[in-house]
Design an enzyme around this catalytic site. Structure first.
Site, PDB file in Angstrom:
ATOM      1  N   HIS A 152      13.105  44.350  64.415  1.00 57.24           N
ATOM      2  CA  HIS A 152      13.006  44.150  65.923  1.00 57.24           C
ATOM      3  C   HIS A 152      13.393  42.916  66.212  1.00 57.24           C
ATOM      4  O   HIS A 152      13.698  41.853  65.308  1.00 57.24           O
ATOM      5  CB  HIS A 152      11.683  44.326  66.368  1.00 57.24           C
ATOM      6  CG  HIS A 152      10.848  45.648  65.971  1.00 57.24           C
ATOM      7  ND1 HIS A 152      11.318  46.647  66.745  1.00 57.24           N
ATOM      8  CD2 HIS A 152      10.013  45.996  65.239  1.00 57.24           C
ATOM      9  CE1 HIS A 152      10.661  47.752  66.479  1.00 57.24           C
ATOM     10  NE2 HIS A 152       9.889  47.476  65.260  1.00 57.24           N
TER      11      HIS A 152
ATOM     12  N   ASN B  33      12.605  58.118  62.643  1.00 58.86           N
ATOM     13  CA  ASN B  33      12.273  57.821  64.095  1.00 58.86           C
ATOM     14  C   ASN B  33      13.127  56.951  64.592  1.00 58.86           C
ATOM     15  O   ASN B  33      13.057  55.909  65.299  1.00 58.86           O
ATOM     16  CB  ASN B  33      10.616  57.154  63.897  1.00 58.86           C
ATOM     17  CG  ASN B  33      10.826  55.733  62.929  1.00 58.86           C
ATOM     18  OD1 ASN B  33      11.465  55.418  62.019  1.00 58.86           O
ATOM     19  ND2 ASN B  33       9.676  54.857  63.387  1.00 58.86           N
TER      20      ASN B  33
ATOM     21  N   HIS C  17      12.431  53.348  51.988  1.00 63.59           N
ATOM     22  CA  HIS C  17      11.695  53.237  53.365  1.00 63.59           C
ATOM     23  C   HIS C  17      12.487  52.315  53.998  1.00 63.59           C
ATOM     24  O   HIS C  17      12.140  51.126  54.072  1.00 63.59           O
ATOM     25  CB  HIS C  17      10.224  52.811  52.922  1.00 63.59           C
ATOM     26  CG  HIS C  17       9.372  53.042  54.278  1.00 63.59           C
ATOM     27  ND1 HIS C  17       8.267  53.446  54.225  1.00 63.59           N
ATOM     28  CD2 HIS C  17       9.646  52.887  55.773  1.00 63.59           C
ATOM     29  CE1 HIS C  17       7.678  53.516  55.331  1.00 63.59           C
ATOM     30  NE2 HIS C  17       8.632  53.119  56.142  1.00 63.59           N
TER      31      HIS C  17
ATOM     32  N   HIS D 133       3.694  52.613  51.964  1.00 64.78           N
ATOM     33  CA  HIS D 133       3.154  51.348  52.424  1.00 64.78           C
ATOM     34  C   HIS D 133       1.814  51.509  52.182  1.00 64.78           C
ATOM     35  O   HIS D 133       1.138  51.221  52.816  1.00 64.78           O
ATOM     36  CB  HIS D 133       3.610  50.880  53.696  1.00 64.78           C
ATOM     37  CG  HIS D 133       3.610  51.938  54.653  1.00 64.78           C
ATOM     38  ND1 HIS D 133       2.661  52.590  55.095  1.00 64.78           N
ATOM     39  CD2 HIS D 133       4.540  51.947  55.807  1.00 64.78           C
ATOM     40  CE1 HIS D 133       2.922  53.410  56.202  1.00 64.78           C
ATOM     41  NE2 HIS D 133       3.985  53.040  56.593  1.00 64.78           N
TER      42      HIS D 133
ATOM     43  N   HIS E  15      14.148  51.640  58.189  1.00 65.92           N
ATOM     44  CA  HIS E  15      14.556  51.919  59.517  1.00 65.92           C
ATOM     45  C   HIS E  15      15.864  51.345  59.998  1.00 65.92           C
ATOM     46  O   HIS E  15      15.635  50.095  60.458  1.00 65.92           O
ATOM     47  CB  HIS E  15      13.438  51.608  60.341  1.00 65.92           C
ATOM     48  CG  HIS E  15      11.942  52.195  59.823  1.00 65.92           C
ATOM     49  ND1 HIS E  15      11.486  53.415  60.412  1.00 65.92           N
ATOM     50  CD2 HIS E  15      10.956  51.663  59.000  1.00 65.92           C
ATOM     51  CE1 HIS E  15      10.241  53.664  59.987  1.00 65.92           C
ATOM     52  NE2 HIS E  15      10.077  52.508  59.088  1.00 65.92           N
ATOM     53  N   PHE E  16      16.921  51.988  59.776  1.00 58.23           N
ATOM     54  CA  PHE E  16      18.137  51.596  60.295  1.00 58.23           C
ATOM     55  C   PHE E  16      18.669  51.539  61.598  1.00 58.23           C
ATOM     56  O   PHE E  16      19.708  51.292  62.154  1.00 58.23           O
ATOM     57  CB  PHE E  16      19.333  51.956  59.370  1.00 58.23           C
ATOM     58  CG  PHE E  16      19.375  51.074  57.781  1.00 58.23           C
ATOM     59  CD1 PHE E  16      18.441  50.043  57.879  1.00 58.23           C
ATOM     60  CD2 PHE E  16      20.100  51.450  56.951  1.00 58.23           C
ATOM     61  CE1 PHE E  16      18.409  49.262  56.834  1.00 58.23           C
ATOM     62  CE2 PHE E  16      20.093  50.990  55.817  1.00 58.23           C
ATOM     63  CZ  PHE E  16      19.344  49.706  55.603  1.00 58.23           C
ATOM     64  N   ARG E  17      17.578  52.193  62.477  1.00 59.23           N
ATOM     65  CA  ARG E  17      17.786  52.144  63.892  1.00 59.23           C
ATOM     66  C   ARG E  17      19.061  52.754  64.558  1.00 59.23           C
ATOM     67  O   ARG E  17      19.480  52.492  65.565  1.00 59.23           O
ATOM     68  CB  ARG E  17      17.626  50.805  64.539  1.00 59.23           C
ATOM     69  CG  ARG E  17      16.542  50.084  64.073  1.00 59.23           C
ATOM     70  CD  ARG E  17      15.195  50.534  64.337  1.00 59.23           C
ATOM     71  NE  ARG E  17      14.093  49.587  64.070  1.00 59.23           N
ATOM     72  CZ  ARG E  17      12.938  50.100  63.812  1.00 59.23           C
ATOM     73  NH1 ARG E  17      12.549  51.326  63.963  1.00 59.23           N
ATOM     74  NH2 ARG E  17      12.004  48.982  63.667  1.00 59.23           N
TER      75      ARG E  17
ATOM     76  N   ASP F  74       9.911  48.936  53.822  1.00 61.79           N
ATOM     77  CA  ASP F  74       9.717  49.340  55.144  1.00 61.79           C
ATOM     78  C   ASP F  74      10.283  48.693  56.172  1.00 61.79           C
ATOM     79  O   ASP F  74       9.692  48.160  57.166  1.00 61.79           O
ATOM     80  CB  ASP F  74       8.139  49.508  55.463  1.00 61.79           C
ATOM     81  CG  ASP F  74       7.578  49.869  56.803  1.00 61.79           C
ATOM     82  OD1 ASP F  74       8.482  50.623  57.449  1.00 61.79           O
ATOM     83  OD2 ASP F  74       6.587  50.022  57.198  1.00 61.79           O
TER      84      ASP F  74
HETATM   85 ZN   LIG Z   1       7.948  52.612  58.175  1.00 59.06          ZN
END
Ligand SMILES: [Zn+2]
Length: 454
Positions: A326, A120, A86, A256, A88-90, A322
C-alpha cells in the site's frame, strides 16, 4: 571428464559419484553453463560442488561437470530460488502500488524465482476472463516465474476453472478486497473440486463470526487492531476447516499462521506458512502506526516463540511474505480503521531471516524457502537436482547489511523491515538466465512463465 552418475536421484544427489568416464568432445560442449559453490542439496546437506545447466534445466550434478561457461561462486552459498506462495501484486487494479513488473523485480532481488499471486485484485480472479487477463499481464512483465491462485466466488462458478489455475485461495475472514466466504457448504464443495483437480487450497484462517464478535474492541487506536482480531479467531477457523476438509482428500494450506492457538489446532494433514513479520515483530509495534498493520495482526512474544519452534521442527513447512503493498500515504493515516492492512515483503522474505538462521538451522530455513514447490505440486521447482528448472540464488552469508528503502524495488516505496540486518543474494538466475548479478538487476530481457501442477 564427466562422472558416471548423469542421473542423480533426490536421495543421493550430491553423493560422490562413481568412476569418472571420458566424455566425447560433443558431450563436453553441450552444457550451457556450469555453476560452482557451496550447494544446498536436496537431502539437506550443504557441500562444495557444481551443477551443469542446459536448456534452462539442471542436467547434471558433480564436482567435475563441464560446460560452455563456468560461474564459480567459491565459498558462497548456492541455493534453489525461493518460492513465495503468497504475494499481492495488485495487477490489475492498483498499478500505483505494484504490478507484475515491479513485484517480480523485487522478488528476484530477494532471491525469489517463483511467486504465487493472490486473487483479490480488481477485478478479482473469479472468471476465465479475469484469469486470462492476469496471465497476459504477468507473461508480458514478470521476470520470475509465477502461479495464479484462483478466487472462490459466492456461487462457486470459479471451481470449473481450477484445472487452469495453479491453486485456489479462500478467505474465511474479511481483509483487503471483498472475497469473504461464510458458507461452509461451499467451502466443502471447493475442497472436493480441488481434490479432483489435484490443486491445493489456501485459506486465510480467521473466523468471521469470531471477528464480528470482537468488532466492538476496534477503535482508531492502532493497538486495538490486534485485540479485535484475537488468536482464537485463527484457531476457530482452522477447527472449522478440519471439519469441512474431513475425508475430501483435499490438500489444505493455512496462509500466514500467526498464533500458538492456531498452531495447536493445526490438523496433521494441513500445511502452513509463516511470514517474517510474524516472526520478527510483536504487537507492541502497532503503537508505531499503520506500517505494522496487517491481517492477521502482529501477535505476542509467546506466539512468536511458538512460530519459531514450529518452523524449526517442520510443523510449519513453509515461508511466505504475504507481500501486500500500500502507499506510504495510505499507511501514514492517524486513523487506524481507515488504514489498509498489509505490508510489502517479497524482496526481504529470506534475506531478513538469514541472520536468524541459528534459531532453526540453515538447512531447515532453506528448505522452508522452497517448500511451496512440494505443497503446490510444482515438480520442476525448489531443488538443485537433475531435471529441475535452473532457478537459483547465491548468497554471501558473511556480508549482512541493513535493509534500506532505497534498495527496495516494490512500488510501495517503504518497508517495515527498514534497518534490520539482511543477507540479500548476490546473484539470482531463472531457468539459467541471470536476473540479478552482483546485487544489481539485469533481468530486463528475462521473462517468467506460468507454473501449475503437471
Ligand atoms: Zn495475503
Amino acid at each position: 571428464m564427466v562422472f558416471s552418475c548423469m542421473r542423480v536421484t533426490r536421495r543421493d544427489a550430491g553423493r560422490a559419484c562413481g568412476t569418472p568416464k571420458r566424455a566425447s568432445g560433443l558431450d563436453r560442449a553441450v552444457n550451457d553453463l556450469v555453476v560452482k559453490g557451496r550447494l544446498f542439496l536436496p537431502d539437506g546437506r550443504i557441500e562444495r560442488g557444481g551443477f551443469a545447466v542446459k536448456g534452462g534445466r539442471i542436467v547434471e550434478l558433480g564436482a567435475h561437470v563441464s560446460g560452455a561457461r563456468t560461474a564459480d561462486h567459491g565459498e558462497r552459498l548456492v541455493v534453489p530460488g525461493a518460492i513465495d506462495p503468497h504475494v499481492h501484486f495488485r495487477d490489475p487494479g492498483h498499478p500505483e502500488k505494484e504490478d507484475f513488473g515491479s513485484g517480480t523485480r523485487a522478488a528476484a532481488l530477494g532471491g525469489v524465482t517463483t511467486v504465487l499471486d493472490m486473487p483479490n485484485t480488481v477485478p478479482p480472479t473469479f472468471t476465465r476472463e479475469a484469469l486470462e487477463d492476469k496471465l497476459a499481464r504477468a507473461s508480458a512483465k514478470a521476470c520470475v516465474d509465477f502461479g495464479i491462485h484462483l478466487g472462490l466466488d459466492e456461487k462457486g462458478d470459479s471451481l470449473a476453472l481450477l484445472p487452469e489455475a495453479t491453486s485456489m485461495k479462500v478467505y474465511l475472514g474479511a481483509t483487503t478486497g471483498n472475497l469473504l466466504v461464510r458458507d461452509m457448504a461451499l467451502v466443502r464443495r471447493a475442497l472436493e473440486a480441488a481434490a479432483a483437480a489435484r490443486r491445493t487450497v489456501v485459506f486465510h484462517a480467521e473466523s468471521q463470526a469470531c471477528l464480528d464478535a470482537h468488532a466492538d474492541l476496534l477503535t482508531d487506536e492502532y493497538p486495538t487492531h490486534a485485540t479485535a482480531r484475537p488468536d482464537r479467531c485463527e484457531a476457530e477457523a482452522i477447527e472449522a476447516l478440519a471439519h469441512a476438509a474431513d475425508a475430501t482428500g483435499a490438500r489444505v494450506h493455512i496462509a500466514h499462521l500467526s498464533t500458538a492457538a492456531g498452531l495447536a489446532t493445526l490438523a496433521r494433514s494441513f500445511t502452513a506458512e509463516v511470514c517474517p513479520h510474524h516472526l520478527l515483530f510483536d504487537r507492541d509495534r502497532l503503537r508505531e502506526g499503520g506500517r505494522f498493520k496487517m491481517n492477521p495482526p502482529l501477535r505476542t512474544p509467546e506466539d512468536m516463540q511458538a512460530l519459531w519452534s514450529a518452523l524449526a521442527d517442520g510443523r510449519i513447512a513453509c515461508l511466505a511474505s504475504d507481500h501486500a503493498p500500500h502507499t506510504p500515504h495510505e499507511k501514514a493515516t492517524e486513523r487506524a480503521r481507515s488504514c489498509p492492512a498489509g505490508v510489502p515483503g517479497v524482496q526481504t522474505l529470506l534475506p531478513v531471516l538469514l541472520p536468524h538462521r541459528e534459531r532453526v538451522g540453515l538447512p531447515r530455513l532453506l528448505d522452508a524457502s522452497v517448500a511451496a514447490a512440494r505443497i503446490f505440486g510444482l515438480s520442476r521447482k525448489g531443488a538443485l537436482a537433475p531435471g529441475m528448472d535452473a532457478d537459483f540464488a547465491v548468497y554471501d552469508l558473511d556480508a549482512p547489511r541493513p535493509v534500506r528503502t532505497a534498495e527496495m524495488a516494490s512500488r510501495a516505496g517503504w518497508t517495515p523491515f527498514e534497518g534490520l540486518a539482511a543477507v540479500f543474494p548476490t546473484h539470482t538466475y531463472l531457468r539459467g538466465a541471470a536476473v540479478v548479478e552482483e546485487g544489481a538487476f539485469v533481468g530486463e530481457n528475462v521473462r517468467g512463465r506460468f507454473v501449475k501442477p503437471e
